[in-house]
Design a protein around this motif. Structure first.
Motif, short mmCIF file in Angstrom:
data_model
loop_
_atom_site.label_atom_id
_atom_site.label_comp_id
_atom_site.label_asym_id
_atom_site.label_seq_id
_atom_site.Cartn_x
_atom_site.Cartn_y
_atom_site.Cartn_z
N VAL A 4 0.80 -1.29 -0.04
CA VAL A 4 0.13 0.06 0.14
C VAL A 4 0.81 1.14 0.06
O VAL A 4 1.81 1.48 0.82
CB VAL A 4 -0.90 0.04 1.34
N GLY A 5 0.63 2.12 -0.86
CA GLY A 5 1.26 3.34 -1.03
C GLY A 5 1.00 4.30 0.16
O GLY A 5 0.09 3.97 0.86
N PRO A 6 1.73 5.39 -0.07
CA PRO A 6 1.47 6.59 1.01
C PRO A 6 -0.07 7.16 0.84
O PRO A 6 -0.36 7.16 -0.40
CB PRO A 6 2.56 7.60 0.77
N THR A 7 -0.52 7.43 1.87
CA THR A 7 -1.85 8.15 1.68
C THR A 7 -1.71 9.45 1.49
O THR A 7 -0.81 10.11 1.47
CB THR A 7 -2.66 7.99 3.08
N PRO A 8 -2.85 10.28 1.17
CA PRO A 8 -2.59 11.87 0.71
C PRO A 8 -2.28 12.61 1.95
O PRO A 8 -1.60 13.39 1.99
CB PRO A 8 -4.16 12.17 0.41
#
Length: 133
Positions: A4-8
């Motif tokens: 999972v990539g970075p969130t906003p």
């Protein structure tokens, strides 16, 4: 499994130091993005807390001292735009207490003339202190 990539919130939190950028348009754009995310609810609660945590980290005495007068004002202004009820949320307790401590240190430094602030910064600081009380 996929990562999972970075969130906003992660992405915006990583940019809070741009409030102290040398370029006025960068400072303004960053402040507007943070205010929209938090005050205007353009970001979910967990991400808002990440961004506010990064702002509060920047307000700690040792980091606050590294800010220009403009950067300090921008930081305090953005924090003062956080809606008052958020500071009372249980999930925000740690960042709220951390910010109170940082503001008390800043107030003490101002009182002892270790740091000078202009009238605009004083007004924003007073607004922020009242929102936290």
């Amino acid at each position: 499994t996929s990562a999972v990539g970075p969130t906003p919130g992660d992405l915006l939190a990583a940019r809070v130091e741009l409030l102290n950028d040398a370029t006025p348009s960068t400072r303004t754009r960053t402040a507007q993005q943070i205010i929209a995310a938090i005050r205007d609810d353009e970001m979910g609660p967990e991400d808002q807390l990440k961004v506010v945590g990064a702002l509060v980290g920047l307000a700690r005495n040792e980091r606050m001292r590294g800010l220009s007068a403009t950067g300090r004002y921008n930081l305090l202004y953005v924090l003062s735009e956080v809606p008052q009820p958020r500071w009372r949320m249980e999930t925000w307790r740690a960042v709220t207490e951390d910010l109170r401590a940082s503001l008390a240190t800043l107030d003490a430094r101002i009182s002892s003339n270790a740091v000078r602030v202009g009238d605009d910064t004083r007004r924003v600081l007073d607004t922020l202190n009242s929102r936290l009380s």
